[in-house]
Design an enzyme around this catalytic site. Structure first.
Site, PDB file in Angstrom:
ATOM      1  N   LYS A 250       1.860  -3.801   6.614  1.00  8.81           N
ATOM      2  CA  LYS A 250       2.282  -3.735   5.207  1.00  8.81           C
ATOM      3  C   LYS A 250       3.807  -3.593   5.122  1.00  8.81           C
ATOM      4  CE  LYS A 250      -1.680  -4.356   3.439  1.00  8.81           C
ATOM      5  NZ  LYS A 250      -1.970  -5.702   2.930  1.00  8.81           N
TER       6      LYS A 250
ATOM      7  N   SER B  85       0.826  -1.203   0.000  1.00 11.92           N
ATOM      8  CA  SER B  85       0.000   0.000   0.000  1.00 11.92           C
ATOM      9  C   SER B  85       0.860   1.252   0.000  1.00 11.92           C
ATOM     10  CB  SER B  85      -0.879  -0.024   1.251  1.00 11.92           C
ATOM     11  OG  SER B  85      -1.459   1.231   1.465  1.00 11.92           O
TER      12      SER B  85
ATOM     13  N   TYR C  40      -2.078  -1.306  11.047  1.00  7.65           N
ATOM     14  CA  TYR C  40      -2.340  -1.778   9.682  1.00  7.65           C
ATOM     15  C   TYR C  40      -1.161  -1.429   8.765  1.00  7.65           C
ATOM     16  CZ  TYR C  40      -4.010  -1.814   4.880  1.00  7.65           C
ATOM     17  OH  TYR C  40      -4.106  -2.024   3.521  1.00  7.65           O
TER      18      TYR C  40
HETATM   19  P1  NAD Z   1     -11.265  -6.913   1.190  1.00  8.18           P
HETATM   20  O1  NAD Z   1     -11.507  -6.937   2.650  1.00  8.18           O
HETATM   21  O2  NAD Z   1     -12.405  -6.624   0.283  1.00  8.18           O
HETATM   22  O3  NAD Z   1     -10.602  -8.293   0.720  1.00  8.18           O
HETATM   23  C1  NAD Z   1      -9.809  -9.066   1.555  1.00  8.18           C
HETATM   24  C2  NAD Z   1     -10.365 -10.482   1.515  1.00  8.18           C
HETATM   25  O4  NAD Z   1      -9.542 -11.322   2.315  1.00  8.18           O
HETATM   26  C3  NAD Z   1     -11.788 -10.585   2.059  1.00  8.18           C
HETATM   27  O5  NAD Z   1     -12.572 -11.305   1.139  1.00  8.18           O
HETATM   28  C4  NAD Z   1     -11.616 -11.351   3.376  1.00  8.18           C
HETATM   29  O6  NAD Z   1     -12.743 -12.156   3.650  1.00  8.18           O
HETATM   30  C5  NAD Z   1     -10.372 -12.165   3.094  1.00  8.18           C
HETATM   31  N1  NAD Z   1      -9.578 -12.532   4.271  1.00  8.18           N
HETATM   32  C6  NAD Z   1      -9.131 -11.742   5.279  1.00  8.18           C
HETATM   33  N2  NAD Z   1      -8.387 -12.449   6.140  1.00  8.18           N
HETATM   34  C7  NAD Z   1      -8.347 -13.730   5.667  1.00  8.18           C
HETATM   35  C8  NAD Z   1      -7.728 -14.931   6.097  1.00  8.18           C
HETATM   36  N3  NAD Z   1      -7.005 -14.974   7.209  1.00  8.18           N
HETATM   37  N4  NAD Z   1      -7.897 -16.038   5.359  1.00  8.18           N
HETATM   38  C9  NAD Z   1      -8.638 -16.026   4.231  1.00  8.18           C
HETATM   39  N5  NAD Z   1      -9.246 -14.926   3.774  1.00  8.18           N
HETATM   40  C10 NAD Z   1      -9.097 -13.784   4.474  1.00  8.18           C
HETATM   41  O7  NAD Z   1     -10.060  -5.877   0.924  1.00  8.18           O
HETATM   42  P2  NAD Z   1      -9.472  -5.321  -0.423  1.00  8.18           P
HETATM   43  O8  NAD Z   1      -9.777  -3.867  -0.483  1.00  8.18           O
HETATM   44  O9  NAD Z   1      -9.857  -6.196  -1.555  1.00  8.18           O
HETATM   45  O10 NAD Z   1      -7.928  -5.447  -0.118  1.00  8.18           O
HETATM   46  C11 NAD Z   1      -7.142  -6.535  -0.594  1.00  8.18           C
HETATM   47  C12 NAD Z   1      -5.712  -6.340  -0.158  1.00  8.18           C
HETATM   48  O11 NAD Z   1      -5.238  -5.092  -0.653  1.00  8.18           O
HETATM   49  C13 NAD Z   1      -5.515  -6.288   1.356  1.00  8.18           C
HETATM   50  O12 NAD Z   1      -4.296  -6.910   1.665  1.00  8.18           O
HETATM   51  C14 NAD Z   1      -5.441  -4.810   1.634  1.00  8.18           C
HETATM   52  O13 NAD Z   1      -4.718  -4.526   2.809  1.00  8.18           O
HETATM   53  C15 NAD Z   1      -4.700  -4.321   0.408  1.00  8.18           C
HETATM   54  N6  NAD Z   1      -4.904  -2.905   0.110  1.00  8.18           N
HETATM   55  C16 NAD Z   1      -6.177  -2.423  -0.014  1.00  8.18           C
HETATM   56  C17 NAD Z   1      -6.378  -1.070  -0.277  1.00  8.18           C
HETATM   57  C18 NAD Z   1      -7.776  -0.500  -0.387  1.00  8.18           C
HETATM   58  O14 NAD Z   1      -7.936   0.718  -0.257  1.00  8.18           O
HETATM   59  N7  NAD Z   1      -8.805  -1.299  -0.617  1.00  8.18           N
HETATM   60  C19 NAD Z   1      -5.275  -0.220  -0.420  1.00  8.18           C
HETATM   61  C20 NAD Z   1      -3.990  -0.759  -0.311  1.00  8.18           C
HETATM   62  C21 NAD Z   1      -3.818  -2.105  -0.046  1.00  8.18           C
END
Ligand code: NAD
Ligand code: UDP
Length: 339
Positions: free
Chosen positions: A155, A126, A151
């Site tokens: 990362k 991120s 959080y």
């Molecule tokens: P999201 O919550 O929609 O997707 C994450 C998925 O992982 C969910 O479906 C959740 O059920 C699943 N999950 C969580 N812990 C788990 C585990 N222990 N085992 C199995 N499944 C698990 O989030 P997103 O926005 O799609 O983000 C995806 C990734 O991108 C994450 O790592 C997040 O930190 C990173 N990220 C997101 C953003 C943003 O703004 N959305 C920005 C930067 C980085």
């Protein structure tokens, strides 16, 4: 199996869009998700968009035995690890929950990849790792600032864990993609973001305000040292972001990576203010949004946007979707959710 990818967190927001783009590019996808922040509807959406139902395993990536069974049962060379918790505020209140889930899940996956000789790993990092950067736009060489939330720290730690694991295991190659602000939804409105409770992020708050679920959007600060006083961010369309994963995986599969551990910014390279985004949403969707200026939000940086040259040159990737189209897709998805 070169064209098979394990996608952890594949039922989530970015994971489901990436699953669509992987399938469109000819990959076979195995999704592992514990549905802690998603539901099966996303995979049904993937099926409707692509005509292909990805294999789905409901499991927790921290559960070593369950994950070992996945590795035993399926041959795949590549893993994309999205599974993590992502609510910054919650991570401040419950740090152990975040360290446990985000770090343990990743270490478990990496250990199993080493044990089973699986080669390629893509990690969701991120822009938060840059914190309040001294020079903008940020390049991949811009020094990381100390994380301001657990959080953000997960990362940074996960990036370092990936670097160290790659250094210690010759057969392993990894890419960390540093996402800027992912927004929008698939143009079909069949998949999108599913915020739980009151959204923290700007675009879901905007769409819920437009839908009448929230009374009024608060714009956090109009007294920053920016052209219109509101914060600047780099908003990246989720479909463009999903496509960056496909080219990054392909780079690893083809062995075109220059180093065994690489980092790429994934953004548009264009700073957009909160006021610009709100106005853009109103214009793109021909509606008026109820908003007010509120005090600054604790922890917000004034501005961050990406230097995307490395991704442009090395991955041959660039953001393509127009902001208006992205904001239209965000609104279509919100309306779809309310049907
Ligand atoms: P999201 O919550 O929609 O997707 C994450 C998925 O992982 C969910 O479906 C959740 O059920 C699943 N999950 C969580 N812990 C788990 C585990 N222990 N085992 C199995 N499944 C698990 O989030 P997103 O926005 O799609 O983000 C995806 C990734 O991108 C994450 O790592 C997040 O930190 C990173 N990220 C997101 C953003 C943003 O703004 N959305 C920005 C930067 C980085
Ligand atoms: N923001 C806002 N009102 C909101 C939510 C966010 O003004 O209800 C602003 C926030 O201050 C930041 C930008 O929108 O400048 C993006 O915030 P978001 O939480 O979406 O992403 P962040 O960049 O903080 O990860």
């Amino acid at each position: 199996m070169h064209n098979r990818v394990l996608v952890t967190g594949g039922a989530g927001y970015i994971g489901s869009h990436t699953t669509v783009e992987l399938i469109n590019a000819g990959y076979e996808v195995i999704v592992v998700d514990n549905l802690s922040n998603s539901d099966r509807g996303a995979l049904e959406g993937v099926r409707q968009i692509t005509g292909v139902e990805p294999k789905f395993i409901e499991a927790d990536c921290c559960d070593r035995d369950a994950m070992r069974r996945v590795f035993e049962e399926y041959e795949f060379d590549s893993v994309i690890h999205f599974a993590a918790y992502k609510a910054v505020g919650e991570s401040v209140a419950e740090p152990a929950k975040y360290y446990r889930n985000n770090i343990l899940s990743f270490v478990t996956i990496l250990e199993l990849m080493c044990e089973f000789g699986r080669k390629n790993i893509l990690f969701s990092s991120s822009a938060t790792v840059y914190g309040d950067a001294d020079v903008l736009p940020v390049t991949e060489l811009t020094p990381r600032k100390p994380a301001t939330s657990p959080y953000g720290n997960t990362k940074q730690m996960a990036e370092d864990i990936l670097r160290d694991m790659v250094a210690a295991n010759e057969h392993l190659s990894g890419i960390a993609l540093r996402y800027f602000n992912p927004i929008g939804a698939h143009p079909s409105a069949l998949i999108g973001e599913l915020p739980r409770g009151v959204p923290n992020n700007l675009v879901p708050y905007i769409t819920q305000t437009a839908a009448g679920i929230r009374e009024c959007l608060s714009i956090f600060g109009d007294d920053y040292d920016t052209p219109d006083g509101s914060c600047l961010r780099d908003y990246i369309d989720v479909v463009d972001l999903a496509k960056a994963h496909v080219v990054a995986i392909q780079r690893l599969v083809d062995g075109r990576n220059k180093h065994r551990y690489e980092i790429f910014n994934v953004g548009t390279g264009r700073p957009v203010s909160v006021f610009e985004l709100v106005r853009g949403f109103e214009e793109a969707n021909s509606l008026k949004l109820n908003y007010k200026v509120a005090p600054r939000r604790a922890g917000d940086v004034m501005a961050v946007w990406a230097d995307t040259r490395l991704a442009n040159e090395e991955l041959g990737w660039r953001a393509e979707r127009e902001l208006y189209d992205t904001l239209r897709a965000a609104w279509e998805w919100e309306k779809h959710l309310r049907q």
